[in-house]
Design a protein around this motif. Structure first.
Motif, PDB file in Angstrom:
ATOM      1  N   ARG A 169       0.834  -1.213   0.000  1.00  0.00           N
ATOM      2  CA  ARG A 169       0.000   0.000   0.000  1.00  0.00           C
ATOM      3  C   ARG A 169       0.867   1.260   0.000  1.00  0.00           C
ATOM      4  O   ARG A 169       0.534   2.259  -0.647  1.00  0.00           O
ATOM      5  CB  ARG A 169      -0.945  -0.014   1.197  1.00  0.00           C
ATOM      6  CG  ARG A 169      -2.044  -1.059   1.101  1.00  0.00           C
ATOM      7  CD  ARG A 169      -3.107  -0.879   2.172  1.00  0.00           C
ATOM      8  NE  ARG A 169      -4.084  -1.958   2.109  1.00  0.00           N
ATOM      9  CZ  ARG A 169      -5.088  -2.009   1.236  1.00  0.00           C
ATOM     10  NH1 ARG A 169      -5.240  -1.032   0.342  1.00  0.00           N
ATOM     11  NH2 ARG A 169      -5.940  -3.025   1.260  1.00  0.00           N
ATOM     12  N   ALA A 170       1.961   1.223   0.718  1.00  0.00           N
ATOM     13  CA  ALA A 170       2.866   2.372   0.734  1.00  0.00           C
ATOM     14  C   ALA A 170       3.452   2.616  -0.649  1.00  0.00           C
ATOM     15  O   ALA A 170       3.610   3.776  -1.080  1.00  0.00           O
ATOM     16  CB  ALA A 170       3.974   2.143   1.756  1.00  0.00           C
ATOM     17  N   ASP A 171       3.785   1.540  -1.366  1.00  0.00           N
ATOM     18  CA  ASP A 171       4.324   1.690  -2.722  1.00  0.00           C
ATOM     19  C   ASP A 171       3.264   2.191  -3.695  1.00  0.00           C
ATOM     20  O   ASP A 171       3.570   2.953  -4.625  1.00  0.00           O
ATOM     21  CB  ASP A 171       4.899   0.360  -3.202  1.00  0.00           C
ATOM     22  CG  ASP A 171       6.280   0.075  -2.616  1.00  0.00           C
ATOM     23  OD1 ASP A 171       6.759   0.912  -1.822  1.00  0.00           O
ATOM     24  OD2 ASP A 171       6.860  -0.971  -2.949  1.00  0.00           O
ATOM     25  N   VAL A 172       2.018   1.782  -3.503  1.00  0.00           N
ATOM     26  CA  VAL A 172       0.929   2.307  -4.328  1.00  0.00           C
ATOM     27  C   VAL A 172       0.776   3.807  -4.087  1.00  0.00           C
ATOM     28  O   VAL A 172       0.657   4.609  -5.028  1.00  0.00           O
ATOM     29  CB  VAL A 172      -0.392   1.566  -4.034  1.00  0.00           C
ATOM     30  CG1 VAL A 172      -1.564   2.240  -4.753  1.00  0.00           C
ATOM     31  CG2 VAL A 172      -0.292   0.091  -4.453  1.00  0.00           C
ATOM     32  N   ALA A 173       0.814   4.187  -2.830  1.00  0.00           N
ATOM     33  CA  ALA A 173       0.644   5.602  -2.481  1.00  0.00           C
ATOM     34  C   ALA A 173       1.767   6.470  -3.028  1.00  0.00           C
ATOM     35  O   ALA A 173       1.550   7.634  -3.388  1.00  0.00           O
ATOM     36  CB  ALA A 173       0.553   5.750  -0.965  1.00  0.00           C
ATOM     37  N   SER A 174       2.981   5.912  -3.110  1.00  0.00           N
ATOM     38  CA  SER A 174       4.125   6.690  -3.583  1.00  0.00           C
ATOM     39  C   SER A 174       4.348   6.575  -5.086  1.00  0.00           C
ATOM     40  O   SER A 174       5.272   7.199  -5.611  1.00  0.00           O
ATOM     41  CB  SER A 174       5.392   6.261  -2.846  1.00  0.00           C
ATOM     42  OG  SER A 174       5.703   4.904  -3.128  1.00  0.00           O
ATOM     43  N   GLY A 175       3.525   5.773  -5.767  1.00  0.00           N
ATOM     44  CA  GLY A 175       3.652   5.645  -7.205  1.00  0.00           C
ATOM     45  C   GLY A 175       4.595   4.562  -7.676  1.00  0.00           C
ATOM     46  O   GLY A 175       4.820   4.399  -8.874  1.00  0.00           O
ATOM     47  N   THR A 181      -3.405  -1.462  -8.200  1.00  0.00           N
ATOM     48  CA  THR A 181      -2.861  -2.670  -7.576  1.00  0.00           C
ATOM     49  C   THR A 181      -3.737  -3.122  -6.409  1.00  0.00           C
ATOM     50  O   THR A 181      -4.074  -2.319  -5.534  1.00  0.00           O
ATOM     51  CB  THR A 181      -1.427  -2.410  -7.060  1.00  0.00           C
ATOM     52  OG1 THR A 181      -0.596  -2.032  -8.156  1.00  0.00           O
ATOM     53  CG2 THR A 181      -0.856  -3.650  -6.390  1.00  0.00           C
ATOM     54  N   ASP A 182      -4.096  -4.383  -6.408  1.00  0.00           N
ATOM     55  CA  ASP A 182      -4.872  -4.953  -5.301  1.00  0.00           C
ATOM     56  C   ASP A 182      -3.884  -5.378  -4.215  1.00  0.00           C
ATOM     57  O   ASP A 182      -3.340  -6.489  -4.247  1.00  0.00           O
ATOM     58  CB  ASP A 182      -5.702  -6.142  -5.792  1.00  0.00           C
ATOM     59  CG  ASP A 182      -6.678  -6.659  -4.747  1.00  0.00           C
ATOM     60  OD1 ASP A 182      -6.419  -6.449  -3.546  1.00  0.00           O
ATOM     61  OD2 ASP A 182      -7.684  -7.292  -5.131  1.00  0.00           O
ATOM     62  N   ALA A 183      -3.645  -4.497  -3.267  1.00  0.00           N
ATOM     63  CA  ALA A 183      -2.624  -4.744  -2.246  1.00  0.00           C
ATOM     64  C   ALA A 183      -2.942  -5.969  -1.400  1.00  0.00           C
ATOM     65  O   ALA A 183      -2.047  -6.766  -1.085  1.00  0.00           O
ATOM     66  CB  ALA A 183      -2.473  -3.512  -1.352  1.00  0.00           C
ATOM     67  N   ALA A 184      -4.208  -6.137  -1.033  1.00  0.00           N
ATOM     68  CA  ALA A 184      -4.583  -7.269  -0.186  1.00  0.00           C
ATOM     69  C   ALA A 184      -4.360  -8.592  -0.908  1.00  0.00           C
ATOM     70  O   ALA A 184      -3.817  -9.546  -0.333  1.00  0.00           O
ATOM     71  CB  ALA A 184      -6.034  -7.132   0.255  1.00  0.00           C
ATOM     72  N   ALA A 185      -4.761  -8.657  -2.180  1.00  0.00           N
ATOM     73  CA  ALA A 185      -4.604  -9.900  -2.943  1.00  0.00           C
ATOM     74  C   ALA A 185      -3.132 -10.204  -3.194  1.00  0.00           C
ATOM     75  O   ALA A 185      -2.699 -11.365  -3.129  1.00  0.00           O
ATOM     76  CB  ALA A 185      -5.361  -9.801  -4.265  1.00  0.00           C
ATOM     77  N   LEU A 186      -2.340  -9.166  -3.490  1.00  0.00           N
ATOM     78  CA  LEU A 186      -0.922  -9.375  -3.759  1.00  0.00           C
ATOM     79  C   LEU A 186      -0.194  -9.845  -2.491  1.00  0.00           C
ATOM     80  O   LEU A 186       0.681 -10.716  -2.549  1.00  0.00           O
ATOM     81  CB  LEU A 186      -0.307  -8.077  -4.283  1.00  0.00           C
ATOM     82  CG  LEU A 186       1.044  -8.168  -4.985  1.00  0.00           C
ATOM     83  CD1 LEU A 186       1.028  -9.183  -6.112  1.00  0.00           C
ATOM     84  CD2 LEU A 186       1.454  -6.791  -5.511  1.00  0.00           C
ATOM     85  N   ALA A 187      -0.569  -9.288  -1.349  1.00  0.00           N
ATOM     86  CA  ALA A 187       0.020  -9.735  -0.085  1.00  0.00           C
ATOM     87  C   ALA A 187      -0.400 -11.168   0.233  1.00  0.00           C
ATOM     88  O   ALA A 187       0.421 -11.975   0.686  1.00  0.00           O
ATOM     89  CB  ALA A 187      -0.401  -8.810   1.047  1.00  0.00           C
ATOM     90  N   ARG A 188      -1.655 -11.490  -0.030  1.00  0.00           N
ATOM     91  CA  ARG A 188      -2.131 -12.854   0.207  1.00  0.00           C
ATOM     92  C   ARG A 188      -1.411 -13.840  -0.715  1.00  0.00           C
ATOM     93  O   ARG A 188      -1.084 -14.962  -0.306  1.00  0.00           O
ATOM     94  CB  ARG A 188      -3.638 -12.915  -0.004  1.00  0.00           C
ATOM     95  CG  ARG A 188      -4.290 -14.237   0.321  1.00  0.00           C
ATOM     96  CD  ARG A 188      -4.292 -14.531   1.797  1.00  0.00           C
ATOM     97  NE  ARG A 188      -5.056 -13.569   2.571  1.00  0.00           N
ATOM     98  CZ  ARG A 188      -5.158 -13.622   3.905  1.00  0.00           C
ATOM     99  NH1 ARG A 188      -4.550 -14.573   4.591  1.00  0.00           N
ATOM    100  NH2 ARG A 188      -5.863 -12.704   4.558  1.00  0.00           N
ATOM    101  N   HIS A 189      -1.172 -13.429  -1.945  1.00  0.00           N
ATOM    102  CA  HIS A 189      -0.418 -14.262  -2.875  1.00  0.00           C
ATOM    103  C   HIS A 189       0.988 -14.530  -2.337  1.00  0.00           C
ATOM    104  O   HIS A 189       1.494 -15.669  -2.406  1.00  0.00           O
ATOM    105  CB  HIS A 189      -0.334 -13.576  -4.245  1.00  0.00           C
ATOM    106  CG  HIS A 189       0.543 -14.277  -5.237  1.00  0.00           C
ATOM    107  ND1 HIS A 189       1.865 -13.943  -5.417  1.00  0.00           N
ATOM    108  CD2 HIS A 189       0.283 -15.301  -6.088  1.00  0.00           C
ATOM    109  CE1 HIS A 189       2.391 -14.730  -6.348  1.00  0.00           C
ATOM    110  NE2 HIS A 189       1.454 -15.557  -6.781  1.00  0.00           N
ATOM    111  N   THR A 190       1.603 -13.514  -1.779  1.00  0.00           N
ATOM    112  CA  THR A 190       2.935 -13.680  -1.198  1.00  0.00           C
ATOM    113  C   THR A 190       2.906 -14.680  -0.050  1.00  0.00           C
ATOM    114  O   THR A 190       3.772 -15.567   0.056  1.00  0.00           O
ATOM    115  CB  THR A 190       3.474 -12.325  -0.702  1.00  0.00           C
ATOM    116  OG1 THR A 190       3.556 -11.421  -1.803  1.00  0.00           O
ATOM    117  CG2 THR A 190       4.837 -12.481  -0.067  1.00  0.00           C
ATOM    118  N   GLY A 191       1.899 -14.547   0.817  1.00  0.00           N
ATOM    119  CA  GLY A 191       1.770 -15.495   1.914  1.00  0.00           C
ATOM    120  C   GLY A 191       1.556 -16.914   1.429  1.00  0.00           C
ATOM    121  O   GLY A 191       2.123 -17.871   1.984  1.00  0.00           O
TER     122      GLY A 191
END
Length: 229
Positions: A169-175, A181-191
């Protein structure tokens, strides 16, 4: 009888004192109970390896006393019950073997870089010789019937996912990552990748095979036109 001058009484007192000295001598040479005669850190590491290899449920107290080479009274005196011992084991595991994700998140400049480093280090850590393969926090939960232990392990896994989501989410906010980007889904994918790599390592996958999986996992990450993450 006690003489008027107290002689007999004194003799009796001397006898009692002697008996006490003798008794004290026995107490010093034969203490009540078994003293702790083991190295606590060594015993804890042995317990860690047992839980890591077999999981929480399948590791009994008798298994623990056998591998730790101590009696049950010493185990309870030093570590508390099985659950308390396991909680300490998980803490030690996190600091000694499982801290690579935390380090990557704190040291890498972007979420993608942190995930890349985490997956590569997981491929190495999960297949290293000298200890069971995979992740204790993932494997120890298998078939666990203790709801408190199960929830504690679940919370740890979810906390890792939440930490990745926060960085994304921080990277989305900073560009650094696209706005969509679906931050929750991408983090879940990482997990899912980390947990899946743990099981694959348990099933015999090599470091090189897991590194190849990590490459594929990273290929789905979104990028902007101006950042390389």
């Amino acid at each position: 009888m006690v003489n008027d001058d107290g002689t007999a009484q004194a003799s009796k007192g001397s006898a009692v004192a002697s008996a006490r000295v003798a008794g004290d001598g026995k107490a010093r040479t034969r203490p009540r109970g078994r003293p702790r005669s083991f190295d606590r850190e060594t015993a804890l590491e042995k317990a860690l390896l047992a839980f890591w290899e077999h999981g929480y449920e399948a590791t009994s107290v008798s298994d623990l006393t056998r591998v730790m080479d101590i009696g049950a009274p010493s185990l309870y005196a030093a570590f508390g019950d099985k659950r308390s011992l396991f909680e300490e084991v998980v803490h030690v595991y996190g600091a000694r073997y499982g801290s690579f994700a935390d380090r990557a998140l704190s040291e890498e400049p972007t979420a993608r870089a942190a995930v890349e480093r985490t997956l590569r280090e997981a491929a190495t850590a999960y297949t290293e010789p000298g200890h069971p393969h995979g992740c204790l926090v993932v494997h120890a939960a298998a078939n666990c019937s203790n709801p408190e232990v199960e929830q504690s392990l679940r919370d740890r896994r979810n906390a890792n996912i939440a930490a990745f989501e926060s960085r994304i989410r921080a990277d989305v906010a900073s560009g650094v990552l696209p706005p969509a980007t679906d931050a929750a889904a991408l983090a879940r994918h990482t997990g899912a990748m980390i947990q899946g790599m743990s099981q694959q390592a348990r099933d015999g996958a090599s470091r090189e095979e897991l590194e190849a999986v990590a490459e594929i996992a990273l290929s789905i990450w979104p990028r902007t036109g101006t950042h390389t993450g």
